[in-house]
Motif scaffolding. Structure first.
Motif, PDB file in Angstrom:
ATOM      1  N   SER A 169       1.014  -1.443  -0.520  1.00  0.00           N
ATOM      2  CA  SER A 169       0.140  -0.655   0.238  1.00  0.00           C
ATOM      3  C   SER A 169       1.179   1.528  -0.010  1.00  0.00           C
ATOM      4  O   SER A 169       1.831   1.462   0.512  1.00  0.00           O
ATOM      5  CB  SER A 169      -1.019  -0.117   1.310  1.00  0.00           C
TER       6      SER A 169
ATOM      7  N   PRO B  13      -2.400  -0.067  -4.730  1.00  0.00           N
ATOM      8  CA  PRO B  13      -1.742  -1.124  -4.204  1.00  0.00           C
ATOM      9  C   PRO B  13      -1.009  -0.742  -5.335  1.00  0.00           C
ATOM     10  O   PRO B  13      -0.936  -0.440  -6.367  1.00  0.00           O
ATOM     11  CB  PRO B  13      -2.584  -2.356  -4.515  1.00  0.00           C
TER      12      PRO B  13
ATOM     13  N   LEU C  18       0.602  -5.743   1.004  1.00  0.00           N
ATOM     14  CA  LEU C  18      -1.146  -6.456   1.154  1.00  0.00           C
ATOM     15  C   LEU C  18      -0.703  -8.010   0.119  1.00  0.00           C
ATOM     16  O   LEU C  18      -2.020  -8.613   0.564  1.00  0.00           O
ATOM     17  CB  LEU C  18      -1.400  -5.554  -0.299  1.00  0.00           C
TER      18      LEU C  18
END
Length: 155
Positions: A16, A31, A102
């Motif tokens: 992120s 992202p 992520l």
């Protein structure tokens, strides 16, 4: 705010990050894919869910594997749009675990990314110029790019 531990970041990680626009501002975290990682710096590629023709070129499409990669939706990683930052860059956004990570590319998608990065590296006269441009941020403008056989060519 939790201190970010970027020592674990490696190529293939989705993080992120407040990816900057061409004017240098970054309005929100999105992202971004870690493409290269050294002890000091990380090269990030832009990730989008948009199906429009904006931000095209040297793309990695993530369709059926998006959940396995830690993404919320099908996405495109646009390697033509990338930025090189320090590991301590304040634009990384942490989650509740204190990390910006992520997810991670599947092995097949990782090998496709390596092929695209090889094309990028071979298109530059020398590595020093490429790295310098990446530190400034590479943001191809609509008027200065065209697609030919799936690749981005600067006009």
């Amino acid at each position: 705010m939790t201190e970010l531990n970027n020592n674990r970041l490696r190529p293939g990680d989705f993080v992120s990050f407040k990816f900057p626009y061409s004017d240098g501002r970054s309005r929100y975290a999105r992202p971004s894919l870690v493409v290269e990682a050294t002890d000091e710096e990380i090269l990030l590629a832009y990730c989008t869910t948009s199906l429009e023709n904006a931000n095209v070129g040297l793309e990695l499409r993530i369709n059926s594997d998006f959940e396995a990669c830690g993404l919320a939706r099908q996405s495109r990683v646009v390697l033509a749009r990338r930025v090189r930052v320090t590991r301590s860059d304040c634009r990384f956004v942490t989650n509740g675990s204190g990390t910006a990570i992520l997810g991670h590319l599947t092995p097949d998608l990782m090998s496709r990314t390596e092929i695209l990065m090889s094309r990028i590296k071979n298109s530059w006269g020398d590595a020093k110029s490429r790295v310098s441009a990446e530190r400034q941020g590479i943001h191809p403008s609509r008027g200065r790019r065209r697609r030919k056989a799936g690749c981005l060519f600067q006009v």
